[in-house]
Design an enzyme around this catalytic site. Structure first.
Site, short mmCIF file in Angstrom:
data_model
loop_
_atom_site.label_atom_id
_atom_site.label_comp_id
_atom_site.label_asym_id
_atom_site.label_seq_id
_atom_site.Cartn_x
_atom_site.Cartn_y
_atom_site.Cartn_z
N ASP A 70 1.10 20.87 50.12
CA ASP A 70 2.37 21.30 49.35
C ASP A 70 2.36 20.91 48.01
OD1 ASP A 70 5.05 22.28 49.12
OD2 ASP A 70 5.15 22.60 51.21
N HIS A 91 3.50 27.14 47.15
CA HIS A 91 3.50 25.72 47.23
C HIS A 91 1.97 24.90 47.10
CE1 HIS A 91 7.42 25.65 48.96
NE2 HIS A 91 7.00 26.85 49.42
N GLU A 98 7.13 31.44 50.78
CA GLU A 98 7.44 31.34 49.34
C GLU A 98 6.81 31.42 48.43
OE1 GLU A 98 11.46 28.55 50.70
OE2 GLU A 98 9.61 27.63 50.62
N TYR A 119 15.03 24.05 62.82
CA TYR A 119 14.86 22.91 61.47
C TYR A 119 15.47 21.55 61.73
CZ TYR A 119 12.04 26.16 58.81
OH TYR A 119 11.14 26.59 58.37
C1 ACM Z 1 9.21 27.21 55.21
O1 ACM Z 1 10.52 26.54 55.87
N1 ACM Z 1 9.58 27.58 54.03
C2 ACM Z 1 8.56 27.81 56.23
#
Ligand code: ACM
Ligand code: ZN
Length: 517
Positions: free
Chosen positions: A194, A257, A325, A414
């Site tokens: 990342d 990322h 993203e 999450y």
């Molecule tokens: C993510 O939470 N950006 C996959």
């Protein structure tokens, strides 16, 4: 399913009940323990009586189950060496490939315990059930006479750990493997790259780990938060996980990322400008505009070199390529990216994203692997054979096209989010196929909890974010769709808090109160 018939046999049940007759007090102790199975098995028949496991209980198995048996013997506290000979008393392990690969039958009688699994994994899961039945008080332990037929609802029962924002030590990964295996989870997805760091040694591109694994010195980040796994360390983790039925799915993030990559290879950004700082999460943007240039052949050369080594380390069918993203601002202004759009007849940057993913998908396929990526890989058209990890949607669209999906929506899965928004009960209410009709729902491979390591970074805090709510996800991934009774689960979960404590898990205590035992 194939094993259900054994439970329908009245003869078996009569014989089973007749042979086991315990005293009243034993019955009481056993029944308290015996209801605390997580995940709930498909079918359980209790009988009276028990088998006492002691340190000297024998464990007998064919040679190919020796490693599985030795692991379970250690877990249970059995000191007698695993034996491949034939005996009359003890724990007997076997494989029957006509069972579900991860399924098993477990029959506890007074004189012996018989376990038959569809594979080593099935036998391992039966032994986890046995371990749970044996309670948390050590040996000798009385296991209730019981017959269980069990197999998972979903093939993907995962946890993602973000090892990039914060390096997670190999020791912590192994601990986590032990813990999730105990609850019959079978995927540990490691987010290895990342903006905050590249965490895996790549021999042909050694700069990635040498330079890309370190935060810039100006941030004074502690050593333990950075670094990388050598290939030897990662092979050891993969092997360790495999011995407990767990597949390590590596994630190499692209095209966004990618700060850690661009620090090593600035020429692979669209601007070519030097990127000189790997910054801790809260010291920079959460999503950076600089991403890998899709018009530069060297980008794909790097990705292919990385994949060549990845597939040698990880036997996983799926390789995760991120894909989330990835802002398109740089691609819009980049002559190389614009030339690619023109040359390939693409209509816009979204289709360029699709081109990027399709190209990587083809390469992975040539290596006999399958690509999985976050929701955004659908943008501009989903690559054939690719699977989607749904965090912000896409499941319906992908499954209706017949493509596979793993569900990990932010609302339920999450686990960097606080318990105030996702507690164990909320996580338990998650049904991965709820909004899908029958055909598409068959393409839901399963579910996964995700832990991003930008806020809670130390192992004790990660523990707290994961447990106890991860047990909700474990049950939703394994138990039949009808196992939705929160009160039943909560009751069992309360009993498991003592087990979590024994395992050294620093679980979040305010989530589920422990009842008086
Ligand atoms: C993510 O939470 N950006 C996959
Ligand atoms: Zn570009």
């Amino acid at each position: 399913m194939k094993c259900i018939s054994i439970f329908l046999s009245a003869v078996f049940l009569l014989a089973f009940t007749h042979r086991c007759q315990p005293g009243i007090n034993e019955e009481k102790k056993i029944s308290t323990i015996s209801r605390a199975l997580i995940p709930q098995p498909v079918r359980t028949e209790y009988a009276s009586g028990h088998f006492t496991i002691t340190e000297n209980t024998g464990m007998f198995c064919p040679a190919k189950l020796e490693e599985t048996a030795a692991i379970a013997a250690r877990q249970l506290g059995i000191i007698k060496k695993v034996n491949t000979g034939r005996k009359r008393k003890g724990i007997f392990l076997a494989i029957d490939t006509s069972l579900h690969r991860e399924g098993y039958r477990l029959k506890v009688q007074r004189g012996k315990i018989e376990i038959t699994g569809g594979s080593n994994a099935g036998v391992f899961y039966a032994l986890q059930t046995l371990h749970q039945l044996s309670g948390s008080e050590g040996l000798p332990s009385k296991v209730p006479c019981i017959a269980i037929c069990d197999y998972p609802r979903f093939s993907w029962r995962g946890l993602m750990l973000d090892c990039s924002r914060t390096f997670q030590s190999p020791e912590y990964l192994k601990k986590t493997i032990d813990r999730i295996a105990f609850y019959k989870m079978n995927v540990l997805h490691l987010h290895l790259t990342d903006d905050q760091g590249w965490r895996l040694e790549i021999k042909s591109r050694s700069v990635l780990a040498e330079k890309g694994a370190k935060f810039h010195p100006e941030y004074n980040e502690p050593e333990r938060h950075q670094g990388f796994y050598s290939q030897e360390e990662m092979r050891d983790i993969v092997q360790y996980a495999g011995s407990k039925g767990i597949t390590i799915v590596p994630e190499i993030e692209m095209s966004g990322h990618s700060t850690a990559v661009l620090v090593c290879y600035p020429e692979l950004s669209c601007t070519g400008e030097i990127v000189d700082k790997i910054f801790p999460f809260f010291k920079g943007p959460s999503v950076t505009p600089d991403i890998l240039c899709a018009g530069n052949e060297e980008t794909f050369a790097l990705i292919e070199d990385v994949i060549d080594e990845i597939v040698e380390i990880f036997p996983s069918e799926f390789i995760h390529i991120g894909g989330d993203e990835a802002p398109k601002a740089r691609w819009e202004k980049c002559p190389k990216c614009q030339k690619r759009i023109k040359d390939e007849g693409l209509s816009d940057e979204r289709e360029l994203q699709s081109y990027f993913i399709r190209r990587v998908e083809r390469y992975l396929r040539s290596k006999g692997r399958r690509l999985i990526g976050w929701s955004e890989i659908i943008e501009g058209g989903l690559a054939p054979n690719a699977a989607v990890m749904d965090w912000i949607g896409g499941a319906k669209e992908a499954t209706e096209k017949g493509q596979d999906v793993v569900m990990s929506p932010t609302r339920y899965c999450y686990f960097d989010y606080p318990y105030a928004s996702i507690d164990s009960e909320h996580a338990y209410r998650f049904d991965p196929v709820k909004d899908l009709s029958q055909g598409p729902s068959e393409h839901i491979l399963g579910l996964q909890a995700n832990f991003w390591s930008h806020i809670d970074r130390e192992p004790e805090l990660v523990d707290k974010q994961l447990f106890p709510r991860l047990l909700s996800i474990a049950e939703r991934g394994w138990s039949p769709s009808g196992s939705t009774d929160w009160d039943s689960f909560r009751n069992r979960l309360e009993k498991h808090l003592a087990i979590l404590r024994l395992m050294g898990v620093n679980y979040y205590q305010a989530d589920v109160a422990e009842s008086a035992r």
